[in-house]
Write a protein that holds these residues in place. Sequence first.
Motif, PDB file in Angstrom:
ATOM      1  N   TYR A  24       0.887  -1.352   0.176  1.00 16.05           N
ATOM      2  CA  TYR A  24      -0.007   0.146   0.239  1.00 16.05           C
ATOM      3  C   TYR A  24       0.812   1.303   0.106  1.00 16.05           C
ATOM      4  CZ  TYR A  24      -3.876  -3.166   1.565  1.00 16.05           C
ATOM      5  OH  TYR A  24      -4.354  -4.110   1.569  1.00 16.05           O
ATOM      6  N   CYS A  25       0.394   2.149  -0.885  1.00 13.26           N
ATOM      7  CA  CYS A  25       1.130   3.490  -0.783  1.00 13.26           C
ATOM      8  C   CYS A  25       0.497   4.295   0.214  1.00 13.26           C
ATOM      9  CB  CYS A  25       0.934   4.202  -2.275  1.00 13.26           C
ATOM     10  SG  CYS A  25       1.800   5.865  -2.310  1.00 13.26           S
ATOM     11  N   ARG A  26       1.384   5.164   1.040  1.00 12.39           N
ATOM     12  CA  ARG A  26       0.590   6.262   1.820  1.00 12.39           C
ATOM     13  C   ARG A  26       1.410   7.751   1.648  1.00 12.39           C
ATOM     14  NH1 ARG A  26       0.797   6.650   8.508  1.00 12.39           N
ATOM     15  NH2 ARG A  26       3.042   7.660   8.027  1.00 12.39           N
ATOM     16  N   LEU A  27       0.386   8.499   1.724  1.00 19.89           N
ATOM     17  CA  LEU A  27       0.819  10.037   1.431  1.00 19.89           C
ATOM     18  C   LEU A  27       0.336  10.752   2.713  1.00 19.89           C
ATOM     19  CD1 LEU A  27       0.510  12.350  -1.404  1.00 19.89           C
ATOM     20  CD2 LEU A  27      -0.168  13.109   0.923  1.00 19.89           C
ATOM     21  N   GLY A  28       1.395  11.311   3.415  1.00 18.01           N
ATOM     22  CA  GLY A  28       0.957  12.202   4.730  1.00 18.01           C
ATOM     23  C   GLY A  28       1.217  13.777   4.278  1.00 18.01           C
ATOM     24  N   GLY A  29       0.165  14.556   4.139  1.00 16.73           N
ATOM     25  CA  GLY A  29       0.229  15.866   3.708  1.00 16.73           C
ATOM     26  C   GLY A  29      -1.094  16.512   3.777  1.00 16.73           C
ATOM     27  N   ASP A  30      -1.086  17.770   3.481  1.00 19.87           N
ATOM     28  CA  ASP A  30      -2.278  18.463   3.627  1.00 19.87           C
ATOM     29  C   ASP A  30      -3.068  18.396   2.394  1.00 19.87           C
ATOM     30  OD1 ASP A  30      -2.806  22.289   3.994  1.00 19.87           O
ATOM     31  OD2 ASP A  30      -4.184  20.360   3.859  1.00 19.87           O
ATOM     32  N   GLY A  31      -4.251  17.786   2.483  1.00 19.08           N
ATOM     33  CA  GLY A  31      -5.140  17.533   1.284  1.00 19.08           C
ATOM     34  C   GLY A  31      -6.393  18.438   1.451  1.00 19.08           C
ATOM     35  N   ARG A  32      -6.195  19.315   2.505  1.00 18.33           N
ATOM     36  CA  ARG A  32      -7.759  20.095   2.842  1.00 18.33           C
ATOM     37  C   ARG A  32      -7.231  21.629   2.720  1.00 18.33           C
ATOM     38  NH1 ARG A  32     -10.744  16.962   7.618  1.00 18.33           N
ATOM     39  NH2 ARG A  32     -10.410  14.787   6.665  1.00 18.33           N
ATOM     40  N   GLY A  33      -5.869  22.118   2.828  1.00 16.79           N
ATOM     41  CA  GLY A  33      -5.449  23.492   2.765  1.00 16.79           C
ATOM     42  C   GLY A  33      -5.703  24.346   4.115  1.00 16.79           C
ATOM     43  N   ASP A  34      -5.652  23.372   5.166  1.00 15.27           N
ATOM     44  CA  ASP A  34      -5.835  23.932   6.463  1.00 15.27           C
ATOM     45  C   ASP A  34      -4.289  23.955   7.393  1.00 15.27           C
ATOM     46  OD1 ASP A  34      -7.532  21.153   7.871  1.00 15.27           O
ATOM     47  OD2 ASP A  34      -5.757  21.404   6.940  1.00 15.27           O
ATOM     48  N   GLY A  35      -3.324  23.313   6.579  1.00 16.92           N
ATOM     49  CA  GLY A  35      -2.040  23.361   7.206  1.00 16.92           C
ATOM     50  C   GLY A  35      -2.025  22.180   8.123  1.00 16.92           C
TER      51      GLY A  35
END
Length: 121
Positions: free
Chosen positions: A94-105
């Motif tokens: 499985y690939c996992r991404l950790g980041g801001d996908g909502r634009g709230d920081g």
Amino acid sequence: QVQLVESGGGLVQPGGSLRLSCAASGSIFSIYAMGWYRQVPGKQRELVADIIGGGRTNYADSVKGRFTISRDNAKNTVHLQMNSLKPEDTAVYYCRLGGDGRGDGRTYYYWGVGTQVTVSS
């Protein structure tokens, strides 16, 4: 919405190689980390390798020296080069991404649907 599309899984003989790729798309404001996990039936999902921030990498002890993770920041893509594969590497990856996908920081974690890797003769 962040989407992760994995590719590159399949059947390979022991000692062979495979290259997994994961492409992220959608509303991605920033990426903290991208990585690969794997899971076999009846066991917990485990970290295989990840790449954080400017390029710091982490590997599971079981794959050190055999697997290499890399990231293409311009394409929001992460790759996992797997060499000297062993039957015990068989799992869904499985690939996992950790980041801001909502634009709230804030940092959120997103998962792909997984790709099967089978190492067998």
